[in-house]
Design a protein around this motif. Structure first.
Motif, short mmCIF file in Angstrom:
data_model
loop_
_atom_site.label_atom_id
_atom_site.label_comp_id
_atom_site.label_asym_id
_atom_site.label_seq_id
_atom_site.Cartn_x
_atom_site.Cartn_y
_atom_site.Cartn_z
N ASP A 42 -11.14 -3.26 -31.96
CA ASP A 42 -9.79 -2.81 -31.63
C ASP A 42 -9.47 -3.03 -30.16
OD1 ASP A 42 -7.31 -1.73 -32.27
OD2 ASP A 42 -7.96 0.34 -31.90
N ARG A 48 -7.98 -11.71 -33.64
CA ARG A 48 -6.71 -11.79 -34.36
C ARG A 48 -6.89 -11.70 -35.88
NH1 ARG A 48 -2.96 -16.13 -31.18
NH2 ARG A 48 -1.60 -15.58 -32.93
N GLU A 92 -6.64 0.74 -40.28
CA GLU A 92 -5.57 0.76 -39.29
C GLU A 92 -5.77 -0.23 -38.15
OE1 GLU A 92 -5.20 4.85 -38.13
OE2 GLU A 92 -4.14 5.40 -39.98
N PRO A 94 -5.08 -3.32 -36.08
CA PRO A 94 -3.77 -3.97 -36.02
C PRO A 94 -3.80 -5.46 -36.38
CG PRO A 94 -4.64 -3.71 -33.81
CD PRO A 94 -5.61 -3.01 -34.73
N VAL A 95 -4.93 -5.92 -36.86
CA VAL A 95 -5.07 -7.32 -37.26
C VAL A 95 -5.50 -7.37 -38.73
CG1 VAL A 95 -5.64 -8.10 -34.93
CG2 VAL A 95 -7.48 -7.43 -36.50
N ASP A 117 -7.31 -5.62 -45.94
CA ASP A 117 -5.99 -6.07 -46.38
C ASP A 117 -6.08 -7.04 -47.54
OD1 ASP A 117 -4.37 -4.83 -44.16
OD2 ASP A 117 -5.76 -6.04 -42.98
N ARG A 200 0.83 -13.74 -33.97
CA ARG A 200 0.09 -12.48 -33.88
C ARG A 200 0.99 -11.26 -34.03
NH1 ARG A 200 -1.04 -9.16 -29.50
NH2 ARG A 200 -0.13 -10.68 -28.07
N LEU A 201 2.09 -11.21 -33.30
CA LEU A 201 2.94 -10.02 -33.33
C LEU A 201 3.65 -9.87 -34.67
CD1 LEU A 201 4.39 -10.08 -29.71
CD2 LEU A 201 2.50 -8.71 -30.61
N ARG A 204 1.08 -8.57 -37.18
CA ARG A 204 0.84 -7.14 -36.90
C ARG A 204 1.98 -6.28 -37.44
NH1 ARG A 204 -1.09 -4.58 -31.13
NH2 ARG A 204 -0.83 -2.37 -31.67
N ALA A 205 3.21 -6.72 -37.22
CA ALA A 205 4.37 -5.96 -37.69
C ALA A 205 4.42 -5.92 -39.21
CB ALA A 205 5.65 -6.57 -37.13
N LYS A 207 1.87 -6.08 -41.31
CA LYS A 207 0.83 -5.16 -41.78
C LYS A 207 1.29 -3.72 -41.63
CE LYS A 207 -3.95 -3.69 -41.15
NZ LYS A 207 -5.33 -4.06 -40.78
N GLN A 208 1.87 -3.39 -40.49
CA GLN A 208 2.32 -2.03 -40.25
C GLN A 208 3.41 -1.63 -41.23
OE1 GLN A 208 3.73 -1.41 -36.26
NE2 GLN A 208 4.18 0.75 -36.59
#
Length: 255
Positions: A42, A48, A92, A94-95, A117, A200-201, A204-205, A207-208
């Motif tokens: 983390d 990534r 949790e 973030p990747v 995931d 990447r971003l 991450r979004a 997944k969240q």
């Protein structure tokens, strides 16, 4: 036994390896080693995607039953809460986390795999939550995450019987997302590399946002912690675990 859990980063993909043969059983040392490894991942901005694996022979065959038998209600409240938090930390990250499931993923092993995931299974893999045969229940997220995947009725059947599910059936139920011939490790790395190469971003979004659909999972996890702790005060727990240690899985006779 080595370091129990290792992290090896190649480029943007970290491999999180459970390395406590022969069964990768979860005791306190294994739990704490996994927690430390997850914190390291983390904190590494270069990671990534993650491949979560127990190696080629077994993913993880659950908790150390001898250690559990020695615990009472007070002991298990803290011990299991820490294990549940450790598994939740995997979920949790973030990747993207891709689990490579080879051999058995039973009890806590399946609960950990469910935190990924995406799960790729080798064709000889077998999964299950056999805690009921010990007079207890899953306590590290299994009742919540399995239900999200297979639905309430099927989750009750699988958890109440504790039966093992082979790879082909697990694929049909959605417990695993892909089954490959032989080992699943290569395919898991292939998928992780593909995800690591994405934006990447945005990933991450995504997944969240998708994980948020679970909604009331926090309340369910809290209830699970409370219920499993209570079961450690029952004679069925003692009967089941002593029978497991003496005669192997599935042999206990409950009154």
């Amino acid at each position: 036994m080595g370091q129990l859990v290792s992290v090896d980063r190649q480029g943007a993909v970290a491999t999180l390896l459970l390395d406590a043969p022969p069964f990768n059983a979860f005791d306190t040392a294994m739990r704490d080693a996994l927690a430390a490894a997850v914190r390291d991942i983390d904190a590494d901005p270069e990671v990534r995607a993650v491949v979560l694996t127990g190696g080629e022979e077994v993913f993880a065959a659950g908790a150390d039953i001898g250690a559990l038998l020695a615990m009472d209600f007070v002991d298990i409240v803290d011990w299991n809460a820490r294990l549940q938090r450790t598994f939740t930390a995997v979920a949790e990250l973030p990747v993207p986390v891709v689990a490579a499931v080879n051999g058995y993923a039973l009890g806590g092993g399946l609960e950990l795999a469910l935190c990924a995931d995406y799960r790729v299974a080798g064709e000889r893999a077998a999964v299950g939550l056999p805690e009921v045969t010990l007079g207890i229940m899953p306590g590290s997220g299994g009742t919540q995450r399995l239900t999200e995947i297979v639905g309430r009725s099927r989750a009750k059947e699988l958890i109440m019987t504790g039966r093992r599910v082979r790879a082909a059936e697990a694929l049909g139920l959605g417990i695993v997302d892909e089954v490959v011939p032989g080992s699943s490790t290569e395919r898991a790395h292939e998928l992780a590399a593909q995800l690591a190469a994405g934006p990447r971003l945005a990933i991450r979004a995504i997944k969240q946002a998708v994980d948020q659909a679970a909604g009331a999972r926090d309340a369910g996890l809290a209830l699970e912690r409370s219920l499993i702790a209570g079961l450690f005060a029952t004679p069925d727990r003692t009967t089941g675990m002593r029978s497991f240690l003496a005669d192997g899985p599935g042999r206990a006779r409950f009154e």
